[in-house]
Motif scaffolding. Sequence first.
Motif, PDB file in Angstrom:
ATOM      1  N   ALA A  78      -9.976  10.661  -8.415  1.00 18.44           N
ATOM      2  CA  ALA A  78      -9.485  10.691  -7.036  1.00 18.44           C
ATOM      3  C   ALA A  78      -7.960  10.761  -6.983  1.00 18.44           C
ATOM      4  O   ALA A  78      -7.389  11.439  -6.114  1.00 18.44           O
ATOM      5  N   VAL A  79      -7.284  10.072  -7.894  1.00 17.39           N
ATOM      6  CA  VAL A  79      -5.817  10.134  -7.935  1.00 17.39           C
ATOM      7  C   VAL A  79      -5.363  11.531  -8.344  1.00 17.39           C
ATOM      8  O   VAL A  79      -4.392  12.071  -7.798  1.00 17.39           O
ATOM      9  N   VAL A 121      -1.358   4.348   6.626  1.00 14.69           N
ATOM     10  CA  VAL A 121      -0.209   3.709   6.005  1.00 14.69           C
ATOM     11  C   VAL A 121       0.350   4.577   4.881  1.00 14.69           C
ATOM     12  O   VAL A 121       1.561   4.738   4.736  1.00 14.69           O
ATOM     13  N   ASN A 122      -0.564   5.157   4.084  1.00 20.09           N
ATOM     14  CA  ASN A 122      -0.182   6.003   2.949  1.00 20.09           C
ATOM     15  C   ASN A 122      -1.219   7.105   2.812  1.00 20.09           C
ATOM     16  O   ASN A 122      -2.308   6.881   2.293  1.00 20.09           O
ATOM     17  N   PRO A 123      -0.917   8.320   3.294  1.00 19.32           N
ATOM     18  CA  PRO A 123      -1.912   9.405   3.281  1.00 19.32           C
ATOM     19  C   PRO A 123      -2.410   9.780   1.890  1.00 19.32           C
ATOM     20  O   PRO A 123      -3.479  10.367   1.759  1.00 19.32           O
ATOM     21  N   ARG A 124      -1.647   9.437   0.845  1.00 15.44           N
ATOM     22  CA  ARG A 124      -2.039   9.809  -0.512  1.00 15.44           C
ATOM     23  C   ARG A 124      -2.849   8.722  -1.215  1.00 15.44           C
ATOM     24  O   ARG A 124      -3.284   8.922  -2.351  1.00 15.44           O
ATOM     25  N   VAL A 168       0.833  -1.205   0.000  1.00 12.19           N
ATOM     26  CA  VAL A 168       0.000   0.000   0.000  1.00 12.19           C
ATOM     27  C   VAL A 168       0.869   1.257   0.000  1.00 12.19           C
ATOM     28  O   VAL A 168       0.521   2.272  -0.616  1.00 12.19           O
ATOM     29  N   ARG A 169       2.014   1.197   0.667  1.00  8.49           N
ATOM     30  CA  ARG A 169       2.905   2.358   0.709  1.00  8.49           C
ATOM     31  C   ARG A 169       3.427   2.745  -0.673  1.00  8.49           C
ATOM     32  O   ARG A 169       3.863   3.880  -0.883  1.00  8.49           O
ATOM     33  N   GLU A 170       3.368   1.804  -1.623  1.00  6.27           N
ATOM     34  CA  GLU A 170       3.974   2.022  -2.931  1.00  6.27           C
ATOM     35  C   GLU A 170       2.950   2.184  -4.051  1.00  6.27           C
ATOM     36  O   GLU A 170       3.340   2.234  -5.218  1.00  6.27           O
ATOM     37  N   VAL A 171       1.664   2.263  -3.720  1.00  8.09           N
ATOM     38  CA  VAL A 171       0.646   2.332  -4.771  1.00  8.09           C
ATOM     39  C   VAL A 171      -0.153   3.620  -4.669  1.00  8.09           C
ATOM     40  O   VAL A 171      -0.133   4.323  -3.651  1.00  8.09           O
ATOM     41  N   ASP A 172      -0.863   3.913  -5.748  1.00  4.63           N
ATOM     42  CA  ASP A 172      -1.751   5.077  -5.786  1.00  4.63           C
ATOM     43  C   ASP A 172      -3.169   4.730  -5.352  1.00  4.63           C
ATOM     44  O   ASP A 172      -3.872   5.563  -4.783  1.00  4.63           O
ATOM     45  N   ARG A 196      -2.921  13.737  -5.963  1.00  5.08           N
ATOM     46  CA  ARG A 196      -1.628  14.279  -6.390  1.00  5.08           C
ATOM     47  C   ARG A 196      -1.611  15.800  -6.294  1.00  5.08           C
ATOM     48  O   ARG A 196      -0.569  16.390  -6.023  1.00  5.08           O
ATOM     49  N   ARG A 197      -2.761  16.412  -6.466  1.00  7.29           N
ATOM     50  CA  ARG A 197      -2.837  17.874  -6.361  1.00  7.29           C
ATOM     51  C   ARG A 197      -2.784  18.337  -4.915  1.00  7.29           C
ATOM     52  O   ARG A 197      -2.070  19.272  -4.569  1.00  7.29           O
ATOM     53  N   ASP A 198      -3.544  17.642  -4.032  1.00 11.31           N
ATOM     54  CA  ASP A 198      -3.711  18.091  -2.653  1.00 11.31           C
ATOM     55  C   ASP A 198      -2.871  17.323  -1.644  1.00 11.31           C
ATOM     56  O   ASP A 198      -2.770  17.728  -0.481  1.00 11.31           O
ATOM     57  N   GLY A 199      -2.313  16.167  -2.067  1.00  9.30           N
ATOM     58  CA  GLY A 199      -1.487  15.377  -1.158  1.00  9.30           C
ATOM     59  C   GLY A 199      -2.276  14.504  -0.198  1.00  9.30           C
ATOM     60  O   GLY A 199      -1.708  13.918   0.713  1.00  9.30           O
TER      61      GLY A 199
END
Length: 422
Positions: free
Chosen positions: A192-193, A124-127, A96-100, A197-200
């Motif tokens: 959503a992606v 785990v991954n805020p983005r 999960v840390r490595e995916v969008d 990417r725009r808002d973090g």
Amino acid sequence: MSDSLPDRARAPLADLRILAIEQFGAGPFGTLQLADLGAEVIKVEDPREGGDVSRYVPPFQEGEDSIFFESFNRNKKSISLDLRHPDGRAIFEDLVREVDVVFSNLRGDGPEKLGLTYATLGEVNPRVVCCSLSGFGMTGPRRSEGAYDYVIQGLAGWMSLTGGPDEPPMKSGLSLVDLAGGYVAAISMLGAVWRARRDGIGGDCDLSLFETALSLTTYVGTWSASRGYQLERLANSAHPSIVPFQVFSTRDGWLVIACAKEKFWQRLVAILKRPDLGERYPLFADRRDHRAEVQAELQAEFAKDDTAAWVAALREAGIPASAVNDVAAALADPQVQAREVIEELEHDTLGSVRHIGSPLRIEGGRVPAGRAPFRGEHTEQLLADLCGYDEEVVERLLAGGAVAGPAARPAAAVGQTPPAAE
């Protein structure tokens, strides 16, 4: 293990990575759209259940491979991972840390139970985007119910709209709720992606097949909601308000014609050498008000010649029309060859597989069709490349049952059933 998928460096979504807990049609069809545009789609398949159940769908099925599975899962990767195993969950979170996107098509209560929502994975991954496509969504009284395309077609009113006036309620010929749900999921993930990417900050996408089906009632749904309209089912697949816009029988088959503009109607009566029809029924409203008479006059005319002759004449006049093809005839249309719609590849166990290529054509970005993954084919590669595990750790995880590598090939005999879940 080397990556067997095509070079995607210039593909539009080459920088998008999706972790997909998916099976059967709706979910895999959604991620297929993104894989065909170059996204790295990683299928998470449960080793205890034999992976995606569509691997075992007949006909044209051998061992863990089927053409049904191929059609929904080309250009993807597979990791055989048990999310309920403690080590499996740890591996999942490392991925999960490595995916969008983490995508799932489970029942509406499934993502919360399995910890697949943003409330859990955002830590785990805020983005990360957590996208759920379920029968009824993650809220409401039906959230825990399962759903299949045919059931939703009945529930959402589709079957009441389909078929002739004296026939039983009828489903569409294809699983259109599932397929539309896949498109809805693909669009939602991209939106959503983009925002993440725009808002973090990522978030949840909560999608349902029921709402997808309701949305596709479009103007009929709006008529019903606004004016209590009840659509009358008409013979010969006739349009509810435009005449002629339907099928007619010819001397040797069937013809579909669409006079969706007044100019088409005027051209049609000229071809038929029936100016009297143009004079008697000049406008949409006139033809609708006298539907039975207009249809009877046209049917008598179309019965006088063969389908091919009518199609040639109508197309020459610029009137939208076609023979009513079966699928084989549709695939033989010269347009299919000219546009290179069909892509053929050789599969290790299934032999030649001819894929219907993606309709998403972006200049310089078409990804060639690559076969669907064998279950667990990319397990070791992904553990090493994304999670950073060394060979010793990978071997320990394989031995412990949290993950599984690819099944031995060649595949088992035709008709093998998936192993039962524990």
